[in-house]
Each structure stands twice: as C-alpha cells, then as structure tokens.
Design an enzyme around this catalytic site. Structure first.
Site, short mmCIF file in Angstrom:
data_model
loop_
_atom_site.label_atom_id
_atom_site.label_comp_id
_atom_site.label_asym_id
_atom_site.label_seq_id
_atom_site.Cartn_x
_atom_site.Cartn_y
_atom_site.Cartn_z
N HIS A 62 0.83 -1.20 0.00
CA HIS A 62 0.00 0.00 0.00
C HIS A 62 0.86 1.25 0.00
O HIS A 62 1.16 1.82 1.04
CB HIS A 62 -0.94 0.00 1.21
CG HIS A 62 -2.06 0.96 1.08
ND1 HIS A 62 -3.38 0.63 1.26
CD2 HIS A 62 -2.07 2.27 0.73
CE1 HIS A 62 -4.14 1.68 1.04
NE2 HIS A 62 -3.36 2.70 0.72
N ARG A 66 2.49 8.36 -6.68
CA ARG A 66 2.03 9.67 -7.16
C ARG A 66 2.18 9.89 -8.66
O ARG A 66 1.72 10.92 -9.16
CB ARG A 66 2.73 10.82 -6.43
CG ARG A 66 2.53 10.83 -4.93
CD ARG A 66 1.07 11.02 -4.57
NE ARG A 66 0.89 11.25 -3.14
CZ ARG A 66 -0.20 10.90 -2.46
NH1 ARG A 66 -1.22 10.33 -3.09
NH2 ARG A 66 -0.30 11.13 -1.18
N ASN A 303 -5.75 9.42 6.82
CA ASN A 303 -7.05 8.78 6.70
C ASN A 303 -6.86 7.27 6.56
O ASN A 303 -6.22 6.84 5.61
CB ASN A 303 -7.79 9.34 5.48
CG ASN A 303 -9.19 8.80 5.35
OD1 ASN A 303 -9.67 8.07 6.21
ND2 ASN A 303 -9.87 9.13 4.27
N ASP A 330 1.00 2.69 3.90
CA ASP A 330 0.16 3.76 3.35
C ASP A 330 1.02 5.00 3.09
O ASP A 330 0.59 6.13 3.38
CB ASP A 330 -1.04 4.08 4.24
CG ASP A 330 -2.05 4.98 3.54
OD1 ASP A 330 -1.98 5.12 2.30
OD2 ASP A 330 -2.92 5.55 4.23
N HIS A 334 3.28 14.13 0.49
CA HIS A 334 2.72 15.41 0.08
C HIS A 334 3.80 16.47 0.19
O HIS A 334 4.62 16.42 1.11
CB HIS A 334 1.53 15.80 0.97
CG HIS A 334 0.33 14.93 0.79
ND1 HIS A 334 -0.44 14.94 -0.36
CD2 HIS A 334 -0.25 14.01 1.60
CE1 HIS A 334 -1.43 14.07 -0.23
NE2 HIS A 334 -1.32 13.48 0.94
N GLY A 349 -2.49 12.14 4.96
CA GLY A 349 -1.42 11.22 4.58
C GLY A 349 -0.06 11.57 5.11
O GLY A 349 0.26 12.75 5.32
#
Lengths: 449, 313
Positions: A62, A66, A303, A330, A334, A349
């Site tokens: 996971h 991007r 999330n 996960d 960013h 995230g």
C-alpha cells in the site's frame, strides 16, 4: 554468471518455516541454495550477514508513488528509492493518480516507467470504478490483462452497495482480490481527526470510528455473498478489528492490514507532543529525547485518522492474534507547501516506507508482543499470498529479492536523509531500534546502510 | 504582576493568574473608555492587523476600537477582498503582513488551530479572535470580566452554558476560563450538540434544562443555528425552543440574581425570549462594552505591557 553469497546470517523465511543460521546463495537473479556453508565452485561476492537477519524481500502492498500526475510529491524513482532504503523489494502502488489507474494504458505507462526508473519491483493496483468516482465499473478485465494485482478505489471507498457487490462478482472471474478503504462518507463527512475527546478539545471535526466499522461490516456481508476476497485497508478501529476477527473465524474471505502509525500514535498526538507523552505515549519505550511537535501538526493528519488508545490496543491485539495479517505503510507523500496550511485544509497522509520496519521492530518485536517470524510474515508471505505474487520466499528457484535486517541497530528517522521527495512524517527524530541494512532486488544490491 | 506570553492563542494553556492579569488590566482600560477622551498612547507606533479570514463584524469592530484607543495603527484585512480569493495560502498572506512590519496579527479563521499555525511561521504577536470550533479567548475573557464586575467573584459560582456546545468556540473558551477561576460549569442542550465527553473538561453535562437552570448564578446562552450541517442534529428551531429555549416561564424559575448573557448575535424567540434578552438581569450589551476594554488589555499585554499598574489612572 554473477554470484552473491549472503554469509552467516540468521535466515528467517516464514514461507517455509525456516529459521536458522545459514548461507544464501544467489546466482544472477535467483536464489539457488540456502543451507550450511554452501559449497561454491567460484569465489563469489560475499556479504557478511553475521549478527543479521536475512529474510525474503519485504513487500509493501500500500504505497502512493504519485505518478502520473503528482510528481512534485513523489515519483516512481524517488518512491522506490525510499522503499529500498526501508528494506522493501516490492511495492504495490495505489490507483488514485491523475489520471487514475482505471485503464490499461495508464498501467502500461507505469510499468514502462518502473522498468526504466524503479529501484524495486513495482506492482500496480487498478481502480474498481472509473476515475475512482464510485459510479461505474472500471474495465476490470482489461486492467487484469494489463497485469494489475488487485483493484481498489483507495483514497475513496465505493459507497454504492449494489455497485460494490457487482464489482466483487465481476472481479471473481479474474481471481482478483479487491482492496477497500473502509469509510462511510456520510458518517465521516468533513472529519479531519478521530472523533473523541481530543476532537472536542481541539474543535476539529470528528471522523468517527463507526464510519470505518460500518463499511467493514458491509464488506463482510458482501464477501460472504460473493465469495470474493476483500482486503480491508489500514484498519484502525477496535470495532473493525472485532468484526474482522469474527468474520475470519466463520471462514469468510476477508482480511485486514495495519499501519505503524495506528499502533504507535493516538489522537492525543494531534494536541501536541506534550499531551501525547503525558497520556497515551507514556507507555511507549522510553525515547532518550522525546521528540516534540506542536498542536495541530498536519503531519498527524491521515485517513483513517489516529484513533484512541483503546483502538490502538485493539490493532495491536489484531496483529498479535493474526486477525490483521499484513503490515504496510500507506506511504502518502505530500509537498511541504501542501502540508504547511491550516489543519482543516491539509491533505491526508504521511510518508512511511522508511519508518515502517524500524517502528514495527521497536513497537511489535522489541516490546515482546510479536515474535520475529510472525512480524516478517506480515511483510512477506502474507501480502504475496493475498496478491498471488511469486515473491515473499527464499525457496531455491525463487526471485532473488532479499532483505537483510539488523534488528537491534539504533535508528533515527531524519527528513534530511530521506530518499522520498516528501518529508511529511510524524516520526522526525524518533529513536527506534532495528532497521534494514541491505536490500537486494533480483540479485542486485539496491541499497546498503 | 506581569504577562509572560507573546501570543494569546487559547485559554486552555493559561494559568488562572494570567487570566486575572488580563481582567485587572481590562478594568483599568475600562475606566479609560468612560472618559471624555477615550484614548491612551500605550501602543503608539505599533501596527495591528485584523486578519479576518472568516467574516465577523462585532469582534472586528471591537478589536478595531481597542487598537485605536491604544493609539495603534490598525489595518483591516478581510477574506472577501483579498488575495485569499486568488488562492494565496495563509502562510504566504501572513508572511506578507510580516513584511509590512505588523506587530500584532489578530486572526479570525474558520479552521481550528489557524492562530497556532500562524504563531509558528511569523514573528508577529498573534491574538486569536476565534478559530473554528476551538476557542474564542477574548470572548471568554470579556464574559468572565462581566461576571466578576456584576457578581464580584467567579469562584464558587454556578454557570450554565446553554445551546450548541459542540460547534461553539465560545463555549470551550468559557469552560476553560470559568473552571480555572473556580466556577462550576454546567453544559446543557440537545444530546447531539452536547456530547458527554465534555465532562472531561471539568464540567457537568445535562440534557434537562430545569436541572441546568435551577441553581445557576449565570446563564450564558449560545446562538442556535439550523443551517444544513445542523439538520441532523435537531429537528427544528421550534422544537429547540420548546425544549431548551429560555422562555419567560423558565426565566421566572431561575435564581432572582442570575445574570443572563449571550455573545450575540441573538435569535430572539429561539434560544431566548425577547423580553428576557431585554430584561433587567440581561448584561448582553455590557458584554459588548466590556469587550473593548478586554481587547485593549490583550493587545497591550501581548505587546509587552506589564499589567494594570502601568496604566495611567
């Protein structure tokens, strides 16, 4: 022929129940022998692994690489370099790119780029619905032919129960596992952190655990109805763990994964480090210098959100009793400017590829909660089986993807050293114990500490 | 007596003695406001920016008058007519204000924590004029100031806060200020808008209005709204009024000395009966007057003022 001998390590291969000091011989891109003092004709390249753990190359099912569309945050090259540093030889990239991975051409584009630029193996998850919009089925058959290993609307969650049911029935034709990010939009609408005392205290809109539980419960019913395996992504709530435990005991084809931030941190961390260390963080292994962060730090926004101490304990229990059989990051990079905003406005995230092995070793293994073989299983054979990958094993003849771990080495995350393009990690300056020291993909050393 | 903080971000992190410093300083400034010449030179040469990213009229005007009465220069920056419309981030906006040598930024923002964020990225002093549902420190300070002025103390008083607590920054700041100063706080309203978890902040939660009003020395009413996001919280304004409105009948059963407060703007006939709002126990307009003195005190203290002893009598 290129030979590489991994000498004298503790070879731990949960796929075969193998755990003893041994040598591993790699010929070109395959494992050719595992055993005592492997006899060798030539003088090969030797890597001294004494005192280390040699295990099948780790798999993170996971991650968000991007590309296409988000190369300011991460690229296939930078994300897989971070994976290599973290000890991962394979990653599965999520389809919430721009355009979304909802068509065979995008899959081909990623495969081509990964072929040229990736440091580790890149497997691809396709979308369940077109544009991950939750309205019409994506061309799941074409995606399968283009070699996606699973489908998911990750980042989103199919809300329409009828559509989800049909997606599951349809995916069954292709033996494709379906992964679901469990959130009921109406129940969690506008939420930016776990609903509880701290969301009340901070005046932030709550994202209640029941929003996760409702979809996990739905997925259990739909998995039972259709027989298609559903994998619940990054499970974070006590209710979801309990539902999964009961469903698995009944033999329903359903599974779940957990991320380190959900078994280490809690919602109190959003109120700042002082509140966290005074309350839910007090029981963590003593940090020599406890890292500090302010209230409303957007690196604590993800999330599903960081949940209560009770939920954290339930996730730990789920990992220990096998209810949650897979660990993942996960990894959600960013850009700095995207996170340097008001908490409400920040994207969800955090990065995680480089911290997940040290966090897992520190807070699962060194705390005595999980034995090493069970931990490594969650990073190797378990994800490989779920996704039908011919990975996650050191059996002779297998692909020579190997991770060497130093399970005791002191390790500290520093954003300054990351290979990722992004630094949105809440674990800056955390003193941890254990890390990957060598990552080998297809017989080649792609990273070494 | 001195003020050890650079900013005023919230009430929760302040000890009682610092709250008292603000109240005592405000008392001195209130006297200034009652003079024929309502101005002192305390902040002459300082620049205050009202950065109101979320619209507000009364709080903005109150800060504006407060700054003017301290002889500071004040600039209003509102979201409607600004670079936010062009997509500039709060960080860039704030750094531009800093480049203009703003000494104090008074920020009102719909996002909880925005003032805390701002305090980490600029050198200017930050005053929180209301952040999301988090805190509204100067409102709580002016409420407490008004109670102390009227009843002579805070400690031991029973204060009931009635209404939409969940979404209210006024409620949170009041809870912290009142409990730190020794009052007993009761929260009352529909169970959807007053979750039990508020008890962890040191107050009592009840959904029975008669119980909440019976022994109250102060009744602080919050504005009730029923826009879209509240529609699953309670069925209608009419039902709210019948269950939780401060009607004349309920008012008649309160303690004869109980103060009636409201941060405004009031909804006459919804959370409060019109006659009660205008009654002789209502201090709603005095709250507005006191707001200026309290905000003068806050601006003065964050700019380095030591306390009431310095203010010319």
């Amino acid at each position: 022929m290129s030979l590489l001998l991994l000498k004298g390590g503790r070879v731990l291969d949960p796929s075969r129940g193998f755990d003893q000091v041994a040598d591993v011989l790699i010929s070109n891109d395959k494992i050719t022998a595992v055993g005592d003092a492997v006899a060798l004709a030539d003088a090969p390249q030797v890597l001294d692994c004494s005192g280390k753990v040699v295990c099948p190359g780790l798999i993170d099912l996971h991650v968000h690489l991007r590309e296409p569309g988000g190369s300011a945050k991460e690229t296939i090259a930078s994300g897989t370099a971070a994976a290599a540093r973290g000890g991962f030889t394979s990653v599965v990239c999520m389809p919430n790119t721009s355009p979304a991975i909802d068509n065979a051409a995008t899959v081909a584009w990623i495969r081509d780029k990964a072929e040229r630029e990736a440091a580790v193996n890149v497997f691809i998850a396709g979308a369940i619905t077109q544009g991950i919009a939750g309205e019409e089925l994506a061309p799941i058959g074409s995606l399968k032919q283009a070699a996606v290993v699973a489908i998911t609307d990750d980042g989103h969650c199919v809300q329409n129960n009828e559509l989800m049911r049909r997606a599951l029935e349809y995916a069954r034709m292709f033996d494709l596992p379906v992964m679901d990010h469990c959130q009921d939009y109406l129940a969690v609408s506008g939420g930016v952190m776990h609903e509880g005392y701290w969301s009340l205290n901070l005046g932030l809109k709550g994202w209640p655990a029941v929003g996760e539980d409702l979809i996990v419960a739905r997925n259990i019913q739909l998995a039972e109805l259709t027989g298609t395996h559903i994998h619940c992504q990054h499970v974070s709530s006590a209710g979801a763990v309990r539902l999964l435990r009961e469903a698995r005991a009944r033999g329903i084809p359903i599974s779940g994964e957990a991320c380190p931030h959900h078994f280490v941190l809690t919602d109190a961390a959003v109120a700042g480090s002082e509140q966290f260390w005074a309350a839910d963080g007090a029981a963590l292994l003593p940090q020599p210098r406890r890292p500090a962060w302010p209230a409303y730090d957007t690196n604590l926004k993800m999330n599903p959100p960081l949940r209560s101490a009770r939920d954290r304990e339930a996730v730990l229990e789920g990992l220990c009793d096998g209810t949650l059989d897979i660990l993942c990051s996960d990894h959600a990079p960013h850009s700095r400017h995207e996170k340097e905003v008001e908490f409400d406005s920040a994207p969800f995230g955090i990065t995680g590829l480089e911290t997940e092995v040290p966090l897992s070793l520190t807070y699962l293994y060194h705390t005595g909660r999980l034995d090493l073989a069970s931990l490594i299983k969650k990073f190797t054979v378990a994800p490989a089986r779920l996704l039908r990958l011919a990975k996650g094993t050191l059996a002779p003849g297998a692909d020579a993807d190997v991770t060497v771990l130093d399970i005791d080495r002191p390790w500290m995350y520093s954003a300054a050293e990351t290979a990722s393009k992004s630094v949105n990690s809440p674990f800056e300056g955390w003193a941890l114990r254990g890390c990957a020291t060598t990552t080998i993909v297809a017989g080649k050393i792609v990273w070494q500490a | 007596m001195s003020w050890p903080h650079k900013h005023l971000l919230d009430i929760e992190s302040l000890p009682a003695e610092d709250l008292l410093t603000v109240l005592d300083t405000a008392r001195a400034f209130k006297a200034v406001g009652e003079r024929a010449i309502k101005k002192v030179p305390a902040l002459r040469g300082k620049t205050v920016v009202n950065l109101f990213v979320e619209p507000s009229t009364r709080t903005r005007i109150s800060f504006e008058l407060a700054a003017q009465r301290l002889s500071a220069d004040i600039v209003n920056f509102s979201a409607e007519a600004s670079s936010f419309k062009k997509g500039e981030s709060l960080k860039d906006t704030a750094r531009n204000l800093e480049a203009l040598n703003a000494d104090v930024i008074v920020i009102r923002h719909a996002a909880s924590g925005a003032p805390h964020f701002l305090s980490r990225i600029v050198q200017a002093r930050i005053v929180n004029a209301g952040d999301g549902a988090h805190e509204h420190p100067t409102q709580a300070l002016l409420d407490v100031f008004t109670i102390r002025e009227k009843l002579g103390r805070i400690e031991g008083l029973n204060v009931t806060i009635l209404g939409d607590i969940l979404y209210s920054r006024v409620a949170r700041s009041n809870i912290w200020a009142l409990t730190k100063l020794g009052a007993h706080v009761t929260l009352c309203g529909p169970s959807t808008l007053v979750p039990r978890e508020f008890e962890r902040m040191g107050c009592r939660v009840t959904h029975r209005i008669d119980e909440a009003l019976a022994d109250a020395d102060v009744i602080n009413l919050l504005r009730i709204q029923h826009e879209r996001q509240r529609q699953s919280m309670f069925p209608s304004l009419g039902e709210y009024t019948s269950l939780f409105g401060l009607t004349k009948a309920r008012y008649a059963k309160t303690r004869p000395s109980a103060l009636i407060m409201h941060p405004g703007p009031i909804n006459r006939g919804v959370e409060i009966d019109s006659e009660v709002a205008d009654g002789d126990r209502s201090v709603i307009l005095e709250q507005v007057t006191n707001g200026i003195a309290v905000r003068m005190a806050v601006l003065y203290l964050v700019c380095g003022g030591k306390g009431p002893q310095e203010i010319p009598g």
